[in-house]
Design an enzyme around this catalytic site. Sequence first.
Site, PDB file in Angstrom:
ATOM      1  N   TYR A  98       0.777  -1.007  -0.319  1.00  0.00           N
ATOM      2  CA  TYR A  98      -0.460  -0.149  -0.422  1.00  0.00           C
ATOM      3  C   TYR A  98       0.684   1.220   0.415  1.00  0.00           C
ATOM      4  CZ  TYR A  98       0.738   1.248   5.172  1.00  0.00           C
ATOM      5  OH  TYR A  98       1.496   1.215   6.385  1.00  0.00           O
TER       6      TYR A  98
ATOM      7  N   ARG B 217       8.440   4.389  -4.612  1.00  0.00           N
ATOM      8  CA  ARG B 217       8.085   3.418  -3.755  1.00  0.00           C
ATOM      9  C   ARG B 217       7.352   2.027  -4.109  1.00  0.00           C
ATOM     10  NH1 ARG B 217       8.353   5.185   2.758  1.00  0.00           N
ATOM     11  NH2 ARG B 217       5.505   5.775   1.564  1.00  0.00           N
TER      12      ARG B 217
ATOM     13  N   ARG C 218      -7.213 -20.736  -2.262  1.00  0.00           N
ATOM     14  CA  ARG C 218      -6.132 -20.438  -0.892  1.00  0.00           C
ATOM     15  C   ARG C 218      -5.185 -21.219  -1.338  1.00  0.00           C
ATOM     16  NH1 ARG C 218      -4.031 -21.834   3.573  1.00  0.00           N
ATOM     17  NH2 ARG C 218      -3.675 -20.367   4.978  1.00  0.00           N
TER      18      ARG C 218
ATOM     19  N   LYS D 248       6.769  -1.481   1.826  1.00  0.00           N
ATOM     20  CA  LYS D 248       5.544  -1.462   2.445  1.00  0.00           C
ATOM     21  C   LYS D 248       4.604  -2.030   2.196  1.00  0.00           C
ATOM     22  CE  LYS D 248       3.496   2.911   3.024  1.00  0.00           C
ATOM     23  NZ  LYS D 248       3.799   3.601   4.358  1.00  0.00           N
TER      24      LYS D 248
ATOM     25  N   GLU E  96      11.800   2.217  14.099  1.00  0.00           N
ATOM     26  CA  GLU E  96      10.988   2.953  13.738  1.00  0.00           C
ATOM     27  C   GLU E  96       9.805   2.699  14.965  1.00  0.00           C
ATOM     28  OE1 GLU E  96      10.229   2.690   9.435  1.00  0.00           O
ATOM     29  OE2 GLU E  96       9.912   0.314   9.722  1.00  0.00           O
TER      30      GLU E  96
END
Length: 284
Positions: free
Chosen positions: A33, A52, A100, A147, A179
């Site tokens: 995201y 990014r 799945r 990310k 972070e």
Amino acid sequence: MSRIVYVNGRWVPEEQAQVSVFDRGFLFADAIYEVTAVIDRKLIDYAGHLARLKRSLEALSIPLPFTDDELLGLHREIVARNELESGLIYLQISRGAADRDFLFAADMAPSIVMFTQKKNILENPKWKTGLTVKTMPEGRWMNRQIKTVQLLYSSMMKMEAERAGADDAFLVEDGYITEATSSNVHIVTKDRRLVTRHLSNALLHGITRASVLSLAKEVALQVEERAFTVLEACDAAEVFITSASAFVMPVVRVDDAVIADGRPGPISQKLLEIYIKDRMASAI
């Protein structure tokens, strides 16, 4: 009025938005995201977020099904459809839907979702008071430079910090701060050096981080990219975090240690000021 969201080529009211129960973003957190801030209907630091986005997708071998112009057009359209004067645009891209299985086909069609959050970004009350944080053990996976939507551990640590009466958590690995739960961490030493952790797979390569470091060098603030300990942060002249939603946010207490005089410091305040001025001037 409900938000208009984008789901796999369709613009629909949020109540009608649907993604398959077999989507790998839901089943495996197999998705990335990006978050772009919007001020005066313009996109802040968009080029960095686009770059990014591409790096994250490439790292997971998920194709980007848009040209740069098409993706920019979608961002502008979602701003227009939701009359978003100020707030955030979230873009999420998963590998797509399939029965799945840990294995996946190389030619899967990605799922794409976009939605907005209205927020008065330029009126953040915490800029005046600063944040308090608790240190927590680092427990995320080892590829934090991507990310992804794998945010459960960060969410749990942020909740733990809230239960302890703090605003956020600093994640600590081998004695060094990696972070905060959703932002990069920086300190200003007593001899006026801005210290920030060097880029690696230990942390997200923050877009606001990069912009703030560039601006810091322009105003002759010495920047030092290296890991730093919790003790260094507690003893610093200033501590602040950077993110797409908070820009430059001062931290005034780490665990039981009050940073300097317990108020937002002049360097973080100056960096916030010049960041907003510069990025609004270059917004698109």
